[in-house]
Design a protein around this motif. Structure first.
Motif, PDB file in Angstrom:
ATOM      1  N   ALA A   1      17.916   4.757 113.226  1.00 38.01           N
ATOM      2  CA  ALA A   1      18.248   6.295 113.725  1.00 38.01           C
ATOM      3  C   ALA A   1      20.017   6.597 113.712  1.00 38.01           C
ATOM      4  O   ALA A   1      20.176   7.609 113.388  1.00 38.01           O
ATOM      5  CB  ALA A   1      17.695   6.607 115.088  1.00 38.01           C
ATOM      6  N   LEU A   2      20.574   5.634 114.120  1.00 38.14           N
ATOM      7  CA  LEU A   2      22.136   5.817 114.226  1.00 38.14           C
ATOM      8  C   LEU A   2      22.624   5.908 112.823  1.00 38.14           C
ATOM      9  O   LEU A   2      23.384   6.987 112.605  1.00 38.14           O
ATOM     10  CB  LEU A   2      22.762   4.666 114.904  1.00 38.14           C
ATOM     11  N   LEU A   3      22.178   5.088 111.930  1.00 36.28           N
ATOM     12  CA  LEU A   3      22.807   5.322 110.577  1.00 36.28           C
ATOM     13  C   LEU A   3      22.195   6.673 109.988  1.00 36.28           C
ATOM     14  O   LEU A   3      23.234   7.303 109.147  1.00 36.28           O
ATOM     15  CB  LEU A   3      22.274   4.197 109.631  1.00 36.28           C
TER      16      LEU A   3
ATOM     17  N   TRP B   1      29.231   2.504  94.101  1.00 30.66           N
ATOM     18  CA  TRP B   1      29.715   2.699  95.344  1.00 30.66           C
ATOM     19  C   TRP B   1      30.268   4.151  95.649  1.00 30.66           C
ATOM     20  O   TRP B   1      31.166   4.455  94.825  1.00 30.66           O
ATOM     21  CB  TRP B   1      30.965   1.584  95.367  1.00 30.66           C
ATOM     22  N   PHE B   2      29.768   4.575  96.598  1.00 31.86           N
ATOM     23  CA  PHE B   2      30.091   5.954  97.051  1.00 31.86           C
ATOM     24  C   PHE B   2      30.976   6.032  98.441  1.00 31.86           C
ATOM     25  O   PHE B   2      30.143   5.367  99.430  1.00 31.86           O
ATOM     26  CB  PHE B   2      28.760   6.673  97.195  1.00 31.86           C
ATOM     27  N   HIS B   3      31.725   6.807  98.641  1.00 28.84           N
ATOM     28  CA  HIS B   3      32.394   7.178  99.730  1.00 28.84           C
ATOM     29  C   HIS B   3      32.478   8.516 100.478  1.00 28.84           C
ATOM     30  O   HIS B   3      32.372   9.501  99.518  1.00 28.84           O
ATOM     31  CB  HIS B   3      33.768   6.661  99.848  1.00 28.84           C
ATOM     32  N   ALA B   4      32.052   8.558 101.835  1.00 30.21           N
ATOM     33  CA  ALA B   4      31.996  10.028 102.293  1.00 30.21           C
ATOM     34  C   ALA B   4      33.078  10.185 103.430  1.00 30.21           C
ATOM     35  O   ALA B   4      33.183   8.934 104.039  1.00 30.21           O
ATOM     36  CB  ALA B   4      30.777   9.983 102.996  1.00 30.21           C
ATOM     37  N   PRO B   5      33.691  11.113 103.838  1.00 27.52           N
ATOM     38  CA  PRO B   5      34.725  11.205 104.929  1.00 27.52           C
ATOM     39  C   PRO B   5      34.141  10.707 106.159  1.00 27.52           C
ATOM     40  O   PRO B   5      33.016  10.521 106.397  1.00 27.52           O
ATOM     41  CB  PRO B   5      35.258  12.563 104.793  1.00 27.52           C
ATOM     42  N   GLY B   6      35.107  10.291 106.866  1.00 25.58           N
ATOM     43  CA  GLY B   6      34.619   9.694 108.398  1.00 25.58           C
ATOM     44  C   GLY B   6      34.230   8.378 108.202  1.00 25.58           C
ATOM     45  O   GLY B   6      33.412   7.791 109.124  1.00 25.58           O
ATOM     46  N   ARG B   7      34.997   7.626 107.304  1.00 25.71           N
ATOM     47  CA  ARG B   7      35.003   6.232 107.056  1.00 25.71           C
ATOM     48  C   ARG B   7      33.357   5.570 106.962  1.00 25.71           C
ATOM     49  O   ARG B   7      33.024   4.830 107.493  1.00 25.71           O
ATOM     50  CB  ARG B   7      35.491   5.461 108.314  1.00 25.71           C
TER      51      ARG B   7
ATOM     52  N   TYR C   1      24.551   9.579 111.042  1.00 29.99           N
ATOM     53  CA  TYR C   1      25.781   9.262 110.546  1.00 29.99           C
ATOM     54  C   TYR C   1      25.789   9.712 109.113  1.00 29.99           C
ATOM     55  O   TYR C   1      27.015  10.246 108.549  1.00 29.99           O
ATOM     56  CB  TYR C   1      26.627   8.085 110.439  1.00 29.99           C
ATOM     57  N   TYR C   2      24.612   9.704 108.324  1.00 29.47           N
ATOM     58  CA  TYR C   2      24.494   9.914 106.974  1.00 29.47           C
ATOM     59  C   TYR C   2      23.679  11.237 106.372  1.00 29.47           C
ATOM     60  O   TYR C   2      23.876  11.474 105.263  1.00 29.47           O
ATOM     61  CB  TYR C   2      24.016   8.658 106.122  1.00 29.47           C
ATOM     62  N   LYS C   3      23.341  11.855 107.169  1.00 31.35           N
ATOM     63  CA  LYS C   3      22.295  12.887 107.176  1.00 31.35           C
ATOM     64  C   LYS C   3      23.296  14.095 106.481  1.00 31.35           C
ATOM     65  O   LYS C   3      22.526  14.618 105.407  1.00 31.35           O
ATOM     66  CB  LYS C   3      21.508  13.419 108.201  1.00 31.35           C
TER      67      LYS C   3
ATOM     68  N   ARG D   1      17.765  10.530  99.817  1.00 29.44           N
ATOM     69  CA  ARG D   1      16.786   9.477  99.257  1.00 29.44           C
ATOM     70  C   ARG D   1      17.028   8.206 100.008  1.00 29.44           C
ATOM     71  O   ARG D   1      16.062   7.429 100.333  1.00 29.44           O
ATOM     72  CB  ARG D   1      16.921   9.422  97.591  1.00 29.44           C
ATOM     73  N   ILE D   2      18.190   7.737 100.110  1.00 26.85           N
ATOM     74  CA  ILE D   2      18.543   6.391 100.749  1.00 26.85           C
ATOM     75  C   ILE D   2      17.969   6.473 102.287  1.00 26.85           C
ATOM     76  O   ILE D   2      17.263   5.465 102.638  1.00 26.85           O
ATOM     77  CB  ILE D   2      20.035   5.965 100.628  1.00 26.85           C
TER      78      ILE D   2
END
Ligand SMILES: Cc1cc2nc3c(=O)[nH]c(=O)nc-3n(C[C@H](O)[C@H](O)[C@H](O)COP(=O)(O)OP(=O)(O)OC[C@H]3O[C@@H](n4cnc5c(N)ncnc54)[C@H](O)[C@@H]3O)c2cc1C
Length: 446
Positions: A272-274, A222-228, A277-279, A287-288
């Motif tokens: 495209a939206l995800l 389980w990984f978290h990135a800033p920006g919720r 937000y994740y790029k 990879r994901i």
């Protein structure tokens, strides 16, 4: 006396389980109801999708009664527990699965892919139906690839129209087991009020699988990135793919709700939206994202709970996510669907045995009454749970990791807290399983 006719809308976990228990009821075969299960997806296709779900407490008792426990245990993902990791994949906290059954850990003893479970429940209902047929019951009729576009009732019968075939038919009871976005709920309780029944948790998520790589093991990462933002990478049941739960908590960007509908681009727009937000999120996100774009089992959900004052209207009743979706955050959706299907089948037995024009109201009232406290507990989330799962800043993430680290070293506090307030998955241990006199189905041999 003609047997009662029951239409179950949705061949998911709840729909197949209800049909199974109705066939296992302690009623002579010739008096058992004529059951149709109507599934919108084509046979063996989209209704057999979905990633990791868990079966807990009451759910285990129900699958045992259905003769499904061995099959299900042989199909689990074998997840060993949950790890909280940072961008270097360094482990901050570790929560191992609790196998002794002393409490409900984040990873359950039975973790299975939703598609596999839906398949087992559906095929097992065919096995149960075939056995009931030998004793004079009418076998369950499954209709795939169609849905209802009209439901009307007059107190005695429910009249429905099948959208694709155009056929109109009458039933004594219609059960909406058609999931969180239930059309049955919208048609019978009104489309307009649905936005008030569907309580958004402002979390938008993609569920999908990607090719497994050597570094992916049997632990959930389980990984978290800033920006919720948060991602879980988990094992599948074959060791060939890894499954992904990729979410963003956001109450400002309206595109997250817009893309949920086909008219606004559907799966392409959701992916495209995800990706947008994740790029830049780091860790294994490149990879994901590549895997998400290539996958054919992508499922997008505006994570929500369904809340209603009553789950029955005349001769229409809602079951499972359609009436009281607890959301994947609760860890309760599937066990709740199992418990509710068992209960509804049990409470309907008296009505099924009674004469042709008997009123079903009393049975449905009991269902409403008895499910209310169970649903209330199952839908309880820990205070601030959604925000905790998705901190806004790096500081917040750092605090979360420290908090998770301390909990993993003092898990007893976490467990006592959950048990004390009957929170989330702990609730699965408290749902009663009444004795309705159903036949216990013989184990489905592996
Ligand atoms: C495709 C899919 C993927 C999922 N993936 C996940 C996941 O990865 N993780 C998770 O925690 N939960 C997931 N869920 C939700 C999870 O299955 C439920 O929370 C839980 O198992 C309760 O099950 P249910 O039978 O009430 O509803 P569901 O499992 O949602 O089943 C509803 C069934 O009704 C069918 N249906 C929908 N609309 C109609 C209609 N109008 N007419 C006829 N049939 C209809 C659906 O195809 C489905 O087979 C998923 C659900 C679906 C449908």
């Amino acid at each position: 006396m003609a047997p009662k006719s029951i239409l179950i809308v949705g061949c998911g976990i709840a729909g197949s389980t209800l049909a199974s228990f109705l066939q296992l009821s302690n009623i002579p075969g010739s008096e058992k109801p004529k059951i149709i299960i109507l599934e919108r997806a084509s046979k063996g296709k989209a209704h057999l999708r979905g990633q990791n779900i868990d079966i807990r407490g009451v759910g285990v008792t129900i699958i045992r009664k259905l003769g499904l426990e061995d099959r299900i245990r042989a199909s689990t993902t074998g997840e060993q527990g949950a790890l909280m990791v940072d961008e270097r994949n360094h482990v901050w906290a570790q929560n191992e699965v609790e196998k002794e059954g002393r409490f409900q850990s984040p990873t359950s003893d039975i973790e299975i892919l939703r598609g596999r479970l839906a398949e087992l429940c559906w095929k097992n209902s065919q096995r149960i139906s075939a056995e009931a047929e030998e004793n004079g019951a009418t076998p369950i009729d499954y209709i795939f690839g169609d849905y209802l576009d009209m439901i009307d009732q007059d107190g005695q019968k429910v009249r429905v129209r099948f959208a694709k075939s155009g056929e109109e038919r009458e039933f004594d009871l219609v059960v909406g087991a058609d999931g969180m976005q239930s059309l049955t709920r919208k048609m019978v309780w009104g489309e307009e009020g649905d936005k008030h029944r569907l309580k958004s948790l402002h979390m938008y998520a993609g569920f999908f699988s990607i090719p497994r790589e050597e570094v992916d093991d049997k632990w959930r990462r389980w990984f978290h990135a800033p920006g919720r933002r948060g991602i879980m990478l988990r094992p599948d049941d074959q060791g060939l793919r890894s499954t992904v739960f990729m979410y963003v908590v956001n109450d400002k960007d309206s595109r997250f709700t817009q893309v949920a509908t086909k008219e606004n681009g559907g799966i392409e727009a959701q992916k495209a939206l995800l990706e947008e937000y994740y790029k830049d999120a780091g860790w294994k996100c490149d990879r994901i994202i590549r895997g998400m774009q290539a996958t054919d089992d992508f499922y997008y959900d505006a994570v929500s709970q369904v809340k209603m004052d009553s789950w029955t209207k005349g001769r229409v009743v809602l079951l499972g996510d359609a009436g009281y979706c607890a959301s994947p955050l609760s860890g309760m959706g599937t066990s709740l669907a199992f418990a509710a299907s068992y209960k509804l089948a049990g409470l309907l037995q008296g009505w099924i045995k009674s004469d042709e024009h008997a009123d079903v109201t009393a049975a449905l009232e009991k269902y409403n009454e008895q499910m209310r406290p169970i649903v209330k507990d199952a839908q309880k989330l820990a205070p601030g749970q959604v925000n905790m799962m998705a901190p806004e800043t790096l500081w917040g993430i750092w605090f979360l990791r420290l908090f998770a680290w301390s909990l993993s070293h003092a898990s007893i506090i976490f467990i006592l807290f959950g048990k004390l307030f009957n929170l989330g998955p702990q609730a699965a241990d408290y749902i009663p399983v009444d004795d309705f006199g159903f036949k216990d189905m013989s184990p489905w041999k592996i």
